[in-house]
Design a protein around this motif. Structure first.
Motif, PDB file in Angstrom:
ATOM      1  N   MET A   1      46.272  -8.671 -40.888  1.00 57.21           N
ATOM      2  CA  MET A   1      47.568  -8.700 -40.863  1.00 57.21           C
ATOM      3  C   MET A   1      47.953  -8.406 -39.422  1.00 57.21           C
ATOM      4  SD  MET A   1      49.354  -9.066 -43.287  1.00 57.21           S
ATOM      5  CE  MET A   1      49.537  -8.748 -45.191  1.00 57.21           C
ATOM      6  N   ARG A   2      47.047  -7.446 -38.652  1.00 57.10           N
ATOM      7  CA  ARG A   2      47.357  -7.112 -37.218  1.00 57.10           C
ATOM      8  C   ARG A   2      47.406  -8.428 -36.483  1.00 57.10           C
ATOM      9  NH1 ARG A   2      43.523  -2.834 -34.928  1.00 57.10           N
ATOM     10  NH2 ARG A   2      44.648  -1.549 -36.508  1.00 57.10           N
ATOM     11  N   THR A   3      46.596  -9.280 -36.707  1.00 62.76           N
ATOM     12  CA  THR A   3      46.257 -10.449 -36.010  1.00 62.76           C
ATOM     13  C   THR A   3      47.518 -11.120 -36.024  1.00 62.76           C
ATOM     14  OG1 THR A   3      43.866 -10.546 -36.275  1.00 62.76           O
ATOM     15  CG2 THR A   3      45.042 -12.838 -35.587  1.00 62.76           C
ATOM     16  N   SER A   4      48.343 -11.596 -37.373  1.00 63.95           N
ATOM     17  CA  SER A   4      49.209 -12.263 -37.402  1.00 63.95           C
ATOM     18  C   SER A   4      50.587 -11.574 -36.623  1.00 63.95           C
ATOM     19  CB  SER A   4      49.493 -12.221 -39.049  1.00 63.95           C
ATOM     20  OG  SER A   4      48.643 -13.102 -39.923  1.00 63.95           O
ATOM     21  N   ARG A   5      50.580 -10.468 -36.837  1.00 65.82           N
ATOM     22  CA  ARG A   5      51.672  -9.712 -36.153  1.00 65.82           C
ATOM     23  C   ARG A   5      51.263  -9.977 -34.498  1.00 65.82           C
ATOM     24  NH1 ARG A   5      51.212  -5.068 -38.385  1.00 65.82           N
ATOM     25  NH2 ARG A   5      50.012  -4.296 -36.947  1.00 65.82           N
ATOM     26  N   ALA A   6      50.196  -9.907 -34.019  1.00 66.93           N
ATOM     27  CA  ALA A   6      50.293 -10.167 -32.454  1.00 66.93           C
ATOM     28  C   ALA A   6      50.396 -11.511 -32.166  1.00 66.93           C
ATOM     29  CB  ALA A   6      48.811  -9.837 -32.036  1.00 66.93           C
ATOM     30  N   ALA A  86      49.856  -6.342 -21.746  1.00 65.60           N
ATOM     31  CA  ALA A  86      50.827  -6.998 -22.718  1.00 65.60           C
ATOM     32  C   ALA A  86      51.578  -6.053 -23.583  1.00 65.60           C
ATOM     33  CB  ALA A  86      50.302  -8.058 -23.831  1.00 65.60           C
ATOM     34  N   PRO A  87      52.597  -6.044 -24.034  1.00 63.67           N
ATOM     35  CA  PRO A  87      53.583  -5.208 -24.631  1.00 63.67           C
ATOM     36  C   PRO A  87      52.674  -4.898 -26.084  1.00 63.67           C
ATOM     37  CG  PRO A  87      54.547  -7.192 -24.923  1.00 63.67           C
ATOM     38  CD  PRO A  87      53.478  -7.237 -23.909  1.00 63.67           C
ATOM     39  N   GLU A  88      53.070  -3.499 -26.463  1.00 63.01           N
ATOM     40  CA  GLU A  88      52.569  -2.789 -27.552  1.00 63.01           C
ATOM     41  C   GLU A  88      53.241  -3.386 -28.963  1.00 63.01           C
ATOM     42  OE1 GLU A  88      52.438   1.308 -26.935  1.00 63.01           O
ATOM     43  OE2 GLU A  88      50.866   1.401 -25.595  1.00 63.01           O
ATOM     44  N   ASP A  89      52.519  -3.423 -30.071  1.00 66.50           N
ATOM     45  CA  ASP A  89      53.153  -3.560 -31.221  1.00 66.50           C
ATOM     46  C   ASP A  89      53.898  -2.536 -31.904  1.00 66.50           C
ATOM     47  OD1 ASP A  89      51.175  -2.111 -32.480  1.00 66.50           O
ATOM     48  OD2 ASP A  89      50.124  -3.932 -33.090  1.00 66.50           O
ATOM     49  N   ALA A  90      54.294  -2.284 -33.138  1.00 61.94           N
ATOM     50  CA  ALA A  90      54.864  -1.475 -33.661  1.00 61.94           C
ATOM     51  C   ALA A  90      54.119  -0.119 -33.836  1.00 61.94           C
ATOM     52  CB  ALA A  90      55.686  -1.872 -35.006  1.00 61.94           C
ATOM     53  N   ILE A  91      52.816  -0.420 -33.987  1.00 54.10           N
ATOM     54  CA  ILE A  91      51.953   1.044 -33.962  1.00 54.10           C
ATOM     55  C   ILE A  91      51.205   1.412 -32.761  1.00 54.10           C
ATOM     56  CG2 ILE A  91      51.382   0.449 -36.438  1.00 54.10           C
ATOM     57  CD1 ILE A  91      48.844  -0.844 -35.811  1.00 54.10           C
ATOM     58  N   GLY A  92      51.571   0.685 -31.687  1.00 58.58           N
ATOM     59  CA  GLY A  92      51.280   1.249 -30.196  1.00 58.58           C
ATOM     60  C   GLY A  92      49.947   0.339 -29.816  1.00 58.58           C
ATOM     61  N   ILE A  93      49.588  -0.772 -30.410  1.00 57.53           N
ATOM     62  CA  ILE A  93      48.693  -1.517 -29.889  1.00 57.53           C
ATOM     63  C   ILE A  93      48.948  -2.684 -29.044  1.00 57.53           C
ATOM     64  CG2 ILE A  93      46.559  -2.759 -30.663  1.00 57.53           C
ATOM     65  CD1 ILE A  93      46.620  -0.812 -33.201  1.00 57.53           C
ATOM     66  N   SER A  94      48.140  -2.622 -27.777  1.00 58.79           N
ATOM     67  CA  SER A  94      48.584  -4.068 -26.995  1.00 58.79           C
ATOM     68  C   SER A  94      47.196  -4.947 -27.177  1.00 58.79           C
ATOM     69  CB  SER A  94      48.536  -3.603 -25.602  1.00 58.79           C
ATOM     70  OG  SER A  94      48.460  -4.805 -24.722  1.00 58.79           O
ATOM     71  N   PRO A  95      47.696  -6.027 -27.548  1.00 59.03           N
ATOM     72  CA  PRO A  95      46.610  -7.244 -27.644  1.00 59.03           C
ATOM     73  C   PRO A  95      45.627  -7.558 -26.345  1.00 59.03           C
ATOM     74  CG  PRO A  95      48.545  -8.399 -27.351  1.00 59.03           C
ATOM     75  CD  PRO A  95      49.007  -6.879 -27.311  1.00 59.03           C
ATOM     76  N   THR A 173      41.318 -12.690  -7.691  1.00 58.54           N
ATOM     77  CA  THR A 173      40.620 -12.892  -9.032  1.00 58.54           C
ATOM     78  C   THR A 173      41.772 -12.434 -10.097  1.00 58.54           C
ATOM     79  OG1 THR A 173      39.757 -11.014  -9.162  1.00 58.54           O
ATOM     80  CG2 THR A 173      38.286 -12.849  -8.250  1.00 58.54           C
ATOM     81  N   VAL A 174      41.745 -13.177 -11.176  1.00 63.09           N
ATOM     82  CA  VAL A 174      42.576 -12.529 -12.289  1.00 63.09           C
ATOM     83  C   VAL A 174      41.821 -12.571 -13.526  1.00 63.09           C
ATOM     84  CG1 VAL A 174      44.821 -12.647 -13.728  1.00 63.09           C
ATOM     85  CG2 VAL A 174      44.599 -13.480 -11.284  1.00 63.09           C
ATOM     86  N   THR A 175      41.568 -11.475 -14.169  1.00 63.33           N
ATOM     87  CA  THR A 175      40.581 -11.122 -15.162  1.00 63.33           C
ATOM     88  C   THR A 175      41.330 -10.878 -16.563  1.00 63.33           C
ATOM     89  OG1 THR A 175      38.785 -10.684 -13.589  1.00 63.33           O
ATOM     90  CG2 THR A 175      38.513 -10.207 -16.013  1.00 63.33           C
ATOM     91  N   TRP A 176      41.459 -11.938 -17.499  1.00 61.15           N
ATOM     92  CA  TRP A 176      42.286 -11.621 -18.579  1.00 61.15           C
ATOM     93  C   TRP A 176      41.233 -11.303 -19.835  1.00 61.15           C
ATOM     94  CZ3 TRP A 176      47.216 -12.042 -18.733  1.00 61.15           C
ATOM     95  CH2 TRP A 176      47.958 -12.956 -17.767  1.00 61.15           C
ATOM     96  N   ARG A 177      41.465  -9.976 -20.279  1.00 61.01           N
ATOM     97  CA  ARG A 177      40.506  -9.747 -21.888  1.00 61.01           C
ATOM     98  C   ARG A 177      41.663  -9.367 -22.872  1.00 61.01           C
ATOM     99  NH1 ARG A 177      37.583  -6.932 -17.577  1.00 61.01           N
ATOM    100  NH2 ARG A 177      35.673  -7.819 -17.227  1.00 61.01           N
ATOM    101  N   PHE A 178      41.466 -10.098 -24.140  1.00 60.17           N
ATOM    102  CA  PHE A 178      42.259  -9.743 -25.145  1.00 60.17           C
ATOM    103  C   PHE A 178      41.512  -9.649 -26.374  1.00 60.17           C
ATOM    104  CE2 PHE A 178      44.703 -12.575 -22.462  1.00 60.17           C
ATOM    105  CZ  PHE A 178      46.101 -11.913 -22.795  1.00 60.17           C
ATOM    106  N   THR A 179      41.887  -8.642 -27.179  1.00 57.39           N
ATOM    107  CA  THR A 179      41.067  -7.883 -28.502  1.00 57.39           C
ATOM    108  C   THR A 179      41.304  -8.868 -29.458  1.00 57.39           C
ATOM    109  OG1 THR A 179      41.668  -5.624 -27.480  1.00 57.39           O
ATOM    110  CG2 THR A 179      40.803  -5.933 -29.737  1.00 57.39           C
ATOM    111  N   LYS A 180      39.865  -9.329 -29.968  1.00 55.16           N
ATOM    112  CA  LYS A 180      39.798 -10.429 -30.963  1.00 55.16           C
ATOM    113  C   LYS A 180      40.709  -9.888 -32.122  1.00 55.16           C
ATOM    114  CE  LYS A 180      35.518 -12.601 -29.421  1.00 55.16           C
ATOM    115  NZ  LYS A 180      34.179 -12.959 -29.989  1.00 55.16           N
ATOM    116  N   SER A 181      40.670  -8.813 -32.516  1.00 60.32           N
ATOM    117  CA  SER A 181      41.073  -8.382 -33.832  1.00 60.32           C
ATOM    118  C   SER A 181      42.655  -8.315 -33.837  1.00 60.32           C
ATOM    119  CB  SER A 181      40.661  -6.974 -34.270  1.00 60.32           C
ATOM    120  OG  SER A 181      40.863  -5.935 -33.177  1.00 60.32           O
TER     121      SER A 181
END
Length: 202
Positions: A1-6, A86-95, A173-181
């Protein structure tokens, strides 16, 4: 569900930015010089980069800058380093986030050969920590040639970009990291593709 919201948040951000960038002119005068797949595209003569919404923030590391949407969080850790989250979602998690850094360039020149030499060093540094590491074709963004590595860790998607600033004295350099979940690979690439074309050497 969290992935869909992100994914939905990423898509909404991309659609909003695209809508702002296209306002007032059916025929854009400038276009991003890269696409999501990493393939270089034609850059119009005299282009200074894509049109950027007026409310976007400038993220600067003294020798170069990027621009990010107004709802991104920028935190500086010195003249040559900052993070862009990146901006946080409704429960305060940034991707995820990017680390944007400048540094002294120890190599010679500022052309594609200098970028390739920088990429060779970066590949050695990444080899032990990044899984499925692959080097994508070099990309030209607003006149600057970037190397691009893509891979992942157990829980993050990673993209690594680097270039040499004109004159050859500094690298960026620009290093991008995103949480898979929290976001899938395509969602992460959409956010990167929205921001990287705003790069500008200062």
């Amino acid at each position: 569900m969290r992935t869909s919201r992100a994914i939905a948040i990423a898509a909404l951000t991309l659609v909003t930015a695209t809508g702002f960038a296209g306002c007032g002119n059916d025929t854009p005068t400038t276009e991003p010089t890269t696409d999501v797949s990493g393939s270089a595209t034609a850059e119009p003569s005299g282009s200074s980069g894509p049109e950027v919404p007026a409310d976007w923030q400038v993220a600067s590391v003294e020798v170069a800058q990027l621009q990010v949407p107004a709802n991104w969080n920028i935190r500086s850790s010195g003249d040559l380093s900052l993070s862009m989250r990146a901006p946080e979602d409704a429960i305060g998690i940034s991707p995820g986030a990017a680390i944007f850094q400048g540094g002294v360039h120890a190599g010679e020149g500022d052309g594609e050969a200098a970028v390739d030499a920088l990429a060779a060093l970066e590949e050695k540094a990444l080899a032990d920590d990044v899984q499925n590491l692959k080097r994508l074709p070099n990309e030209t963004i607003n006149g600057s040639t970037f190397y691009h590595f893509q891979g992942d860790t157990g829980h993050e998607w990673e993209d690594h970009y680097g270039t040499v600033v004109p004159g050859g004295d500094h690298s960026v350099t620009v290093t991008w990291r995103f949480t898979k979940s929290d976001i899938d690979r395509k969602g992460a690439e959409a956010l990167i593709a929205e921001i990287m074309p705003t790069y500008k050497a200062l």
